[in-house]
Design an enzyme around this catalytic site. Structure first.
Site, PDB file in Angstrom:
ATOM      1  N   THR A  13     -18.747 -45.547  20.062  1.00 44.98           N
ATOM      2  CA  THR A  13     -18.433 -44.387  19.226  1.00 44.98           C
ATOM      3  C   THR A  13     -17.720 -43.344  20.060  1.00 44.98           C
ATOM      4  O   THR A  13     -17.829 -43.342  21.293  1.00 44.98           O
ATOM      5  CB  THR A  13     -19.716 -43.780  18.620  1.00 44.98           C
ATOM      6  N   ARG A  14     -16.998 -42.478  19.379  1.00 42.87           N
ATOM      7  CA  ARG A  14     -16.443 -41.289  20.014  1.00 42.87           C
ATOM      8  C   ARG A  14     -17.060 -40.034  19.406  1.00 42.87           C
ATOM      9  O   ARG A  14     -16.557 -38.930  19.590  1.00 42.87           O
ATOM     10  CB  ARG A  14     -14.912 -41.277  19.882  1.00 42.87           C
ATOM     11  N   ASP A  74     -23.751 -47.752  12.750  1.00 47.71           N
ATOM     12  CA  ASP A  74     -23.137 -47.300  11.506  1.00 47.71           C
ATOM     13  C   ASP A  74     -24.257 -46.804  10.618  1.00 47.71           C
ATOM     14  O   ASP A  74     -25.276 -47.489  10.438  1.00 47.71           O
ATOM     15  CB  ASP A  74     -22.342 -48.411  10.802  1.00 47.71           C
ATOM     16  N   ASP A 160     -27.468 -33.287   7.889  1.00 45.54           N
ATOM     17  CA  ASP A 160     -28.824 -32.890   8.274  1.00 45.54           C
ATOM     18  C   ASP A 160     -29.299 -31.627   7.560  1.00 45.54           C
ATOM     19  O   ASP A 160     -30.488 -31.489   7.257  1.00 45.54           O
ATOM     20  CB  ASP A 160     -28.912 -32.679   9.783  1.00 45.54           C
TER      21      ASP A 160
END
Length: 205
Positions: A13-14, A74, A160
């Site tokens: 991931t970035r 993911d 969130d």
């Protein structure tokens, strides 16, 4: 570490927020780098229709070019009143190139007339662990909860500030990192991953 070497892991991931959470949850026994440290590795188009398909795509692509464990995450939010949306399109809910502020605003708008228990949903995380171009194991983590009508809290990231996990009264964004990790979908999936590798699953990376 008393001479004990850390386990090395490349996170496919970035997304700096995901990397930070993985490092916090796995702890000091792990050396976690992500794709920002490996600009030579290719971008992977997330063409899967499920979280697992996308996680597998990213894990396999990364492990083809990396000598060691590669972990791909993911994850996303599934809202019952929206038929499971945004789901795999959680990061692109408001369209390609949209930021999370726009995604959250769209979710609030779509749920404007939805009340009470009908605002149920869940965060789901799938982790694919790969080595040498093959997926070795897949781990799942899920947390049920409800979607709030307005944002609450300034911590966390993504959705969130709109999600109260089952049994809690605060959104993930109103919790400390440790409190969130103890409940979250990613925390649960990473706990399963750590247990698997700790049992000695050829941890030679």
């Amino acid at each position: 570490m008393n001479g004990v070497s850390k386990q090395r892991l490349l996170l496919a991931t970035r997304n700096a927020n995901k990397t930070r959470e993985v490092r916090e949850i796995l702890g000091s026994g792990w050396e976690v780098e992500d794709l920002t440290a490996r600009p030579d590795l290719p971008e992977v188009e997330e063409t899967g229709v499920t979280f697992e398909e996308n996680a597998r795509l990213k894990a396999v692509a990364g492990s083809t070019h990396y000598d060691g464990w590669v972990l791909a995450d993911d994850s996303g939010l599934e809202v019952d009143a929206l038929g499971g949306a945004p789901g795999v399109r959680s990061a692109r809910f408001a369209g390609e190139g949209a930021d999370m502020e726009a995604n959250r605003a769209l979710l609030i708008e779509k749920l404007r007339d939805v009340r009470g228990k009908e605002r149920s949903g869940r965060f789901h995380c799938v982790l694919a662990l790969a080595k040498g171009g093959e997926v070795v194991r897949v781990f799942h983590g899920t947390i049920e909860g409800v979607i709030t009508p307005a944002e609450r809290g300034t911590g966390g990231f993504g959705y969130d500030s709109l999600f109260v996990p089952e049994g809690a009264c605060r959104t993930f964004a109103e919790m400390s990192g440790a409190q969130k990790h103890a409940l979250s979908h990613r925390g649960r999936a990473l706990a399963a991953l750590a247990a698997y590798l700790t049992r000695g699953a050829e941890a030679t990376a």
